[in-house]
Design a protein around this motif. Structure first.
Motif, PDB file in Angstrom:
ATOM      1  N   SER A  45       0.632  -1.122  -0.116  1.00  0.00           N
ATOM      2  CA  SER A  45      -0.040   0.013   0.039  1.00  0.00           C
ATOM      3  C   SER A  45       0.826   1.365  -0.025  1.00  0.00           C
ATOM      4  O   SER A  45       0.507   2.159  -0.750  1.00  0.00           O
ATOM      5  CB  SER A  45      -0.928   0.004   1.247  1.00  0.00           C
ATOM      6  OG  SER A  45      -1.604   1.387   1.227  1.00  0.00           O
ATOM      7  N   ALA A  46       1.943   1.245   0.905  1.00  0.00           N
ATOM      8  CA  ALA A  46       2.675   2.660   0.937  1.00  0.00           C
ATOM      9  C   ALA A  46       3.514   2.736  -0.387  1.00  0.00           C
ATOM     10  O   ALA A  46       3.816   3.803  -0.770  1.00  0.00           O
ATOM     11  CB  ALA A  46       3.936   2.455   2.197  1.00  0.00           C
ATOM     12  N   LEU A  47       3.815   1.620  -0.896  1.00  0.00           N
ATOM     13  CA  LEU A  47       4.755   1.624  -2.343  1.00  0.00           C
ATOM     14  C   LEU A  47       3.729   2.070  -3.523  1.00  0.00           C
ATOM     15  O   LEU A  47       4.338   2.535  -4.428  1.00  0.00           O
ATOM     16  CB  LEU A  47       5.569   0.363  -2.664  1.00  0.00           C
ATOM     17  CG  LEU A  47       6.783   0.045  -1.620  1.00  0.00           C
ATOM     18  CD1 LEU A  47       7.111  -1.236  -1.967  1.00  0.00           C
ATOM     19  CD2 LEU A  47       7.708   1.223  -1.592  1.00  0.00           C
ATOM     20  N   ARG A  48       2.597   1.648  -3.314  1.00  0.00           N
ATOM     21  CA  ARG A  48       1.641   2.153  -4.466  1.00  0.00           C
ATOM     22  C   ARG A  48       1.497   3.729  -4.274  1.00  0.00           C
ATOM     23  O   ARG A  48       1.248   4.370  -5.404  1.00  0.00           O
ATOM     24  CB  ARG A  48       0.198   1.504  -4.083  1.00  0.00           C
ATOM     25  CG  ARG A  48       0.156  -0.029  -5.041  1.00  0.00           C
ATOM     26  CD  ARG A  48      -1.415  -0.389  -5.211  1.00  0.00           C
ATOM     27  NE  ARG A  48      -1.654  -0.664  -4.002  1.00  0.00           N
ATOM     28  CZ  ARG A  48      -1.627  -1.926  -3.424  1.00  0.00           C
ATOM     29  NH1 ARG A  48      -0.877  -3.008  -4.121  1.00  0.00           N
ATOM     30  NH2 ARG A  48      -2.154  -2.155  -2.315  1.00  0.00           N
ATOM     31  N   SER A  49       1.345   4.178  -2.979  1.00  0.00           N
ATOM     32  CA  SER A  49       1.087   5.589  -2.822  1.00  0.00           C
ATOM     33  C   SER A  49       2.390   6.299  -3.213  1.00  0.00           C
ATOM     34  O   SER A  49       2.312   7.435  -3.721  1.00  0.00           O
ATOM     35  CB  SER A  49       0.945   5.832  -1.343  1.00  0.00           C
ATOM     36  OG  SER A  49      -0.279   5.237  -1.027  1.00  0.00           O
ATOM     37  N   ASN A  50       3.601   5.896  -3.197  1.00  0.00           N
ATOM     38  CA  ASN A  50       4.833   6.703  -3.786  1.00  0.00           C
ATOM     39  C   ASN A  50       5.879   5.569  -4.366  1.00  0.00           C
ATOM     40  O   ASN A  50       6.495   4.985  -3.757  1.00  0.00           O
ATOM     41  CB  ASN A  50       5.598   7.035  -2.370  1.00  0.00           C
ATOM     42  CG  ASN A  50       6.756   7.889  -2.673  1.00  0.00           C
ATOM     43  OD1 ASN A  50       6.871   8.324  -3.977  1.00  0.00           O
ATOM     44  ND2 ASN A  50       7.472   7.877  -1.700  1.00  0.00           N
ATOM     45  N   PRO A  51       5.160   5.102  -5.507  1.00  0.00           N
ATOM     46  CA  PRO A  51       5.821   3.927  -6.069  1.00  0.00           C
ATOM     47  C   PRO A  51       7.311   4.076  -7.131  1.00  0.00           C
ATOM     48  O   PRO A  51       7.757   3.286  -7.467  1.00  0.00           O
ATOM     49  CB  PRO A  51       4.806   3.482  -7.130  1.00  0.00           C
ATOM     50  CG  PRO A  51       4.127   4.689  -7.540  1.00  0.00           C
ATOM     51  CD  PRO A  51       4.419   5.732  -6.636  1.00  0.00           C
ATOM     52  N   SER A  52       7.773   5.359  -7.269  1.00  0.00           N
ATOM     53  CA  SER A  52       8.823   5.660  -7.938  1.00  0.00           C
ATOM     54  C   SER A  52      10.394   5.583  -7.725  1.00  0.00           C
ATOM     55  O   SER A  52      11.064   5.419  -8.369  1.00  0.00           O
ATOM     56  CB  SER A  52       8.403   7.043  -8.638  1.00  0.00           C
ATOM     57  OG  SER A  52       8.512   8.065  -7.906  1.00  0.00           O
ATOM     58  N   HIS A  53      10.415   5.227  -6.091  1.00  0.00           N
ATOM     59  CA  HIS A  53      11.790   5.557  -5.705  1.00  0.00           C
ATOM     60  C   HIS A  53      12.498   4.218  -5.435  1.00  0.00           C
ATOM     61  O   HIS A  53      13.517   3.817  -5.758  1.00  0.00           O
ATOM     62  CB  HIS A  53      11.496   6.317  -4.163  1.00  0.00           C
ATOM     63  CG  HIS A  53      10.850   5.784  -3.205  1.00  0.00           C
ATOM     64  ND1 HIS A  53       9.285   5.431  -3.532  1.00  0.00           N
ATOM     65  CD2 HIS A  53      11.223   5.216  -2.218  1.00  0.00           C
ATOM     66  CE1 HIS A  53       8.814   5.078  -2.527  1.00  0.00           C
ATOM     67  NE2 HIS A  53       9.860   4.727  -1.410  1.00  0.00           N
ATOM     68  N   LEU A  54      11.846   3.059  -4.968  1.00  0.00           N
ATOM     69  CA  LEU A  54      12.257   1.922  -4.450  1.00  0.00           C
ATOM     70  C   LEU A  54      12.683   1.103  -5.531  1.00  0.00           C
ATOM     71  O   LEU A  54      11.618   0.736  -6.397  1.00  0.00           O
ATOM     72  CB  LEU A  54      11.334   1.155  -3.418  1.00  0.00           C
ATOM     73  CG  LEU A  54      12.257   0.216  -2.540  1.00  0.00           C
ATOM     74  CD1 LEU A  54      13.002   1.048  -1.363  1.00  0.00           C
ATOM     75  CD2 LEU A  54      11.179  -0.428  -1.809  1.00  0.00           C
ATOM     76  N   ILE A  55      13.808   0.477  -5.788  1.00  0.00           N
ATOM     77  CA  ILE A  55      14.235  -0.239  -6.951  1.00  0.00           C
ATOM     78  C   ILE A  55      14.594  -1.846  -6.271  1.00  0.00           C
ATOM     79  O   ILE A  55      14.749  -2.701  -7.155  1.00  0.00           O
ATOM     80  CB  ILE A  55      15.541   0.304  -7.650  1.00  0.00           C
ATOM     81  CG1 ILE A  55      16.657   0.369  -6.982  1.00  0.00           C
ATOM     82  CG2 ILE A  55      15.049   1.527  -8.472  1.00  0.00           C
ATOM     83  CD1 ILE A  55      17.948   0.866  -7.549  1.00  0.00           C
ATOM     84  N   GLU A  56      14.785  -1.909  -5.164  1.00  0.00           N
ATOM     85  CA  GLU A  56      15.292  -3.101  -4.517  1.00  0.00           C
ATOM     86  C   GLU A  56      14.345  -3.536  -3.079  1.00  0.00           C
ATOM     87  O   GLU A  56      14.484  -2.645  -2.116  1.00  0.00           O
ATOM     88  CB  GLU A  56      16.866  -3.294  -4.231  1.00  0.00           C
ATOM     89  CG  GLU A  56      17.094  -4.787  -3.833  1.00  0.00           C
ATOM     90  CD  GLU A  56      18.675  -4.966  -3.549  1.00  0.00           C
ATOM     91  OE1 GLU A  56      19.331  -5.554  -2.807  1.00  0.00           O
ATOM     92  OE2 GLU A  56      19.491  -4.277  -4.701  1.00  0.00           O
ATOM     93  N   LEU A  57      13.927  -4.656  -2.995  1.00  0.00           N
ATOM     94  CA  LEU A  57      13.258  -4.882  -1.858  1.00  0.00           C
ATOM     95  C   LEU A  57      13.482  -6.724  -1.506  1.00  0.00           C
ATOM     96  O   LEU A  57      13.236  -7.214  -2.230  1.00  0.00           O
ATOM     97  CB  LEU A  57      11.794  -4.790  -2.088  1.00  0.00           C
ATOM     98  CG  LEU A  57      10.875  -5.231  -0.832  1.00  0.00           C
ATOM     99  CD1 LEU A  57      11.014  -4.407   0.340  1.00  0.00           C
ATOM    100  CD2 LEU A  57       9.272  -5.167  -1.173  1.00  0.00           C
TER     101      LEU A  57
END
Length: 263
Positions: A45-57
């Motif tokens: 949910s958090a990454l859908r709100s701000n999806p453009s920064h994280l490249i590795e999880l």
């Protein structure tokens, strides 16, 4: 923050920062943090709100359950999601988890590396993943499936899928699975496909793999497909001889005769 007892409650607190548009974090490692499907849902949910920064999880060692896998799959299919590397090794995944992830592989996503090692995927799960791999929209470059209870049937499905769409995958790790002789033959045939771009293929232990590559390089044939191997005329040295000894001890090697000149 790996190897900490964060639990879902801790992940939810982190998510308040992740969803903030000022967040520019690119790599987040949360392996073995006691996260369950509730935490996965909060992350997605958090990454859908701000999806453009994280490249590795990295979520190694956390069990998402079926709903957690679905949440991640939906996130990855968001056109704004920039995740390139996802690690889900040792997460309690089964063949049922592969259906949603196959949909991701068959979509036009940014995902380049997927690690699903140490999960009980079995041949049935691999076959589901193959539906995504053979899709021409798939651009995955690295797939790790070590210790996933895959047999020759799964190897055959993988080889078939990669022949259908051979140009994207450059690294495939199948260490700890048993291909049998037919599986080895499938992989060997795949590597000879002129369109195949695989640069790294692992299904043996490190020493046996090095020996296999060395022998293949000097005789032009995969020693795992031979009954007789003649290495006369090649100065092996003690190091190479020791490597070849490890190869001979590997359960995939069916050599009956080995000819070489001791140094």
């Amino acid at each position: 923050m790996s190897n900490n007892n964060l639990q879902d409650s801790g992940v939810k607190l982190l998510c308040h920062g992740l969803e903030n548009m000022k967040c520019r974090l690119e790599i987040l490692r949360l392996s073995d943090c006691s996260i369950t499907e509730e935490g996965y849902k909060a992350l997605a949910s958090a990454l859908r709100s701000n999806p453009s920064h994280l490249i590795e999880l990295d979520l190694t060692g956390n069990d998402p359950g079926q709903s957690g896998v679905k949440e991640l799959s939906d996130l990855l299919q968001d056109p704004n999601c920039q995740l390139k590397t996802l690690r889900l090794n040792d997460c309690g995944l089964t063949d049922k988890s592969c259906s949603a992830l196959a949909t991701v592989l068959g979509s036009d996503t940014s995902l380049k590396e997927l690690n699903m090692s140490n999960n009980n995927l079995q041949d049935s799960g691999v076959k589901l993943l193959c539906h995504g791999l053979e899709n021409m929209k798939c651009h995955l470059e690295i797939l790790r499936l070590s210790d996933c209870s895959i047999t020759e049937e799964g190897y055959k499905a993988l080889a078939s899928a990669l022949r259908s769409n051979p140009s994207h995958l450059i690294e495939l790790d199948l260490t700890g699975n048993d291909p049998g002789q037919s599986g080895v033959k499938e992989l060997s045939d795949l590597l000879q496909d002129p369109n195949c771009q695989l640069k790294t293929l692992r299904f043996l232990g490190p020493a046996a793999d090095e020996a296999c590559q060395y022998v293949t390089g000097i005789v032009g044939k995969n020693p795992l497909l031979l009954r007789e191997l003649n290495l006369s005329g090649h100065k092996l040295g003690d190091t190479r001889v020791n490597l070849i000894t490890v190869l001979l001890q590997d359960k995939h090697c069916q050599l009956n005769t080995l000819i070489f000149q001791p140094s």
